[in-house]
Design an enzyme around this catalytic site. Structure first.
Site, PDB file in Angstrom:
ATOM      1  N   HIS A 116      44.332 -20.099  75.560  1.00 22.79           N
ATOM      2  CA  HIS A 116      43.085 -20.233  74.796  1.00 22.79           C
ATOM      3  C   HIS A 116      43.408 -20.944  73.495  1.00 22.79           C
ATOM      4  CE1 HIS A 116      39.001 -19.155  73.432  1.00 22.79           C
ATOM      5  NE2 HIS A 116      39.573 -19.147  72.234  1.00 22.79           N
ATOM      6  N   CYS A 117      42.754 -22.078  73.260  1.00 21.37           N
ATOM      7  CA  CYS A 117      43.053 -22.898  72.085  1.00 21.37           C
ATOM      8  C   CYS A 117      41.957 -22.711  71.037  1.00 21.37           C
ATOM      9  CB  CYS A 117      43.159 -24.372  72.481  1.00 21.37           C
ATOM     10  SG  CYS A 117      43.580 -25.454  71.092  1.00 21.37           S
ATOM     11  N   PRO A 118      42.267 -22.107  69.903  1.00 18.60           N
ATOM     12  CA  PRO A 118      41.238 -21.937  68.862  1.00 18.60           C
ATOM     13  C   PRO A 118      40.786 -23.261  68.263  1.00 18.60           C
ATOM     14  CG  PRO A 118      43.394 -21.287  68.043  1.00 18.60           C
ATOM     15  CD  PRO A 118      43.561 -21.517  69.508  1.00 18.60           C
TER      16      PRO A 118
END
Length: 285
Positions: A116-118
């Protein structure tokens, strides 16, 4: 895009702000004859492609596993055994394809989830991996091009025309710092993604295997580039457009009863029932 993640929304907006700022700075340098206009136009083009790739990564479904997901025929043969039972997600209560993970931030299972890439405010999975890779490559190109151009101007050019005056000097210093940071970050991520493609092991799986000291026992196979960039013309690989996959169900890791029924009717038009024993009327419910 996960609208409930406020921190991710801010970080994704910050990416746009920094890229637009750097593009505006190079435009201002060209307008004041600080750099040739052709170099400024090329840098802005890289920025536009990076922003387009970022938008596609953010707003494209990363590979959410639907409630109706079922294993395809190949997976039924290879995995539907007592030794290799089919997995189910304890959170979604649905079929869990191989290499998929449940994201606690997005609250959904993602097929072949990498992480999951913020900065994208989204997961990176099989559905948007191409766009994520393009974003990294174009941002890396912006950083390298910026450092080469500004470094040459600072170290190699002694002409007065190469001197930035007033506010532009401060803008250039800020862009230089941003470019160094972006270069280090994107270089690290590009190596990370390249390792995943070459080994077939995503970031989450690699961290788990390292924690268990089992990464040397990995049996995953490399991911073919056509499963990421599609089977279209090679020039389409450079554009942030959705890839055309050769075998959608194989790449995604799951199928649906409707898709299985359509494939069976195509192969055997006389048959009415699907392999699971459900009729067309039942599947439409």
């Amino acid at each position: 895009m996960n609208t409930s993640d406020q921190a991710g929304t801010i970080m994704a907006f910050l990416v746009w702000l920094l890229l637009i700022y750097s593009a505006w700075t190079f435009t201002a340098l060209a307008a004041t004859d600080g750099i040739p206009s052709i170099f400024s136009a090329l840098y802005v083009l890289f920025c536009v492609l990076a922003l387009a790739s970022h938008a596609k990564t953010t707003f494209t479904d990363p590979g959410s596993v639907p409630q109706a997901a079922v294993p395809n025929e190949r997976m039924r043969r290879e995995m539907g055994t007592p030794d290799q039972p089919l997995s189910m997600c304890s959170q979604c209560q649905t079929f869990k394809p191989p290499f998929s993970h449940h994201c606690r931030i997005c609250n959904r299972c993602i097929s072949r989830m990498d992480h999951h890439c913020p900065w994208m405010n989204n997961c990176v999975g099989v559905g948007n991996l191409k766009h994520f890779i393009l974003f990294l490559l174009y941002t890396w190109s912006c950083s390298v091009f910026s450092l080469i151009l500004l470094g040459w101007n600072y170290f190699m050019c002694a002409d007065e025309d190469c001197t930035f005056n007033g506010v532009l000097t401060q803008l250039v210093r800020a862009v230089t710092v941003l470019s160094i940071g972006a270069l280090l970050f994107t270089s690290s991520m590009i190596m990370n993604v390249t390792f995943g493609l070459m080994t077939g092991i995503g970031t989450i799986d690699r961290l788990k295997k390292k924690a268990n000291n089992t990464i040397a026992e990995a049996i995953e196979e490399p991911i073919p580039l056509k499963d990421v960039f599609g089977i279209g013309a090679y020039w389409t690989w450079l554009l942030p457009i959705d890839p055309l996959l050769e075998d959608h169900d194989r790449v995604m890791g799951y199928s649906t009863p409707q898709r299985l029924l359509r494939e069976e009717m195509r192969d055997e038009p006389a048959r009415v029932f699907s392999p699971s024993g459900l009729s067309k009327d039942m599947l439409s419910i």
